[in-house]
Enzyme design. Structure first.
Site, PDB file in Angstrom:
ATOM      1  CD  GLU A  41      -2.938   1.126   2.522  1.00  0.00           C
ATOM      2  OE1 GLU A  41      -3.512   1.838   2.959  1.00  0.00           O
ATOM      3  OE2 GLU A  41      -2.353   0.146   3.300  1.00  0.00           O
ATOM      4  CE  LYS A 110      -7.471   1.232   3.138  1.00  0.00           C
ATOM      5  NZ  LYS A 110      -6.227   1.315   4.128  1.00  0.00           N
ATOM      6  CB  CYS A 144      -4.602  -2.116   3.887  1.00  0.00           C
ATOM      7  SG  CYS A 144      -4.112  -2.360   5.583  1.00  0.00           S
TER       8      CYS A 144
END
Length: 262
Positions: A41, A110, A144
């Site tokens: 990330e 995200k 994540c």
């Protein structure tokens, strides 16, 4: 398909240096016969860099993407990586997949932002399932915290994702996610999951490493330790097909019972 996981925090705050780290890792991965390299990330910029996130953010087709495409073509492998994406006035925590011929295959923003740090610096994405075809596999992207929501991963399973790439900045004390949750996600959704973490201290955070590629049987094919590392494992389409045939989870679902979830 041989897959490489680059466990590294690179050089936070320097896109130039991070591209050098990625280039070197791509060379090692290619020499080992790898078809796909995944970096963590926010790899291009660094994660805990405060307002430099906005300074280093760039469009999905910006200079960083061009540089990664050059690395991919020179070494002959696909690359997935995290970066801060600028789109108009918004900055997204994004991941992009670029093919071995330099084509931009997929870009994901995200959807679930973790903590005040991310909510202060990013706009959440709105598209939960982003996929591309690579070497006969359907490859999905997630970042994540997204993988900790079972609905997210199940959406990928229902959309046919074979290999889910999860660039990550997983910090202490949440290492159980890498150790336990990711293999369970792979098993319950019958897919491979590549969870690729940052490592070591960065700003206020301590990243725990433990990057892993988990198979549809819930077993880790490879697992990194707590330091900078490049680990390799194979994604086997034949094993995936056999596992899906034997495991009834997706066939035995009763969606009519799940309305309360939304």
């Amino acid at each position: 398909m041989r897959t490489a996981l680059l466990q590294s925090s690179g050089r936070p705050g320097s896109t130039v240096e991070n591209l050098k780290v990625l280039d070197e890792a791509a060379g090692r991965a290619a020499a080992a016969g790898t078809a796909l390299l995944t970096a963590p990330e926010m790899f291009l910029s660094g994660y805990a860099i405060g307002d430099d996130i906005a300074r280093l953010a760039e469009p999905a087709d910006g200079d960083g993407a061009d540089a990664v495409a050059d690395i991919a073509t020179r070494h002959g492998l696909a690359i997935a990586y995290g970066y801060p994406e600028r789109a108009g006035d918004a900055v997204f925590n994004s991941a992009q997949l670029i093919s071995a011929d330099g084509t931009r295959l997929a870009n994901y923003r995200k959807t679930h932002l973790f903590g005040c740090f991310e909510r202060d610096h990013f706009t959440p994405g709105e598209q939960p399932v982003v996929q591309a075809r690579l070497h006969g596999l359907t490859v999905g992207l997630m970042i994540c915290y997204d993988v900790e929501f079972p609905e997210n991963v199940r959406a990928h399973a229902l959309a046919g994702t074979d290999l889910l790439l999860v660039p990550t900045a997983q910090m202490h004390p949440f290492q159980f996610v890498a150790e336990s949750l990711v293999p369970v996600r792979a098993f319950e959704n019958q897919m491979y999951v590549a969870y690729v973490n940052r490592v070591g201290p960065e700003g206020e955070f301590e990243f725990v490493g433990l990057s892993t590629l988990a198979g549809p049987d819930g077993i880790a094919r490879t697992r990194a330790g707590r330091g900078e590392e490049l680990v390799l494992a194979d994604v086997d389409p034949a094993f995936l097909a056999a596992s899906r045939e034997a495991n009834p989870y997706l066939r035995d679902r009763r969606p009519g019972l799940y309305g309360s979830l939304v």
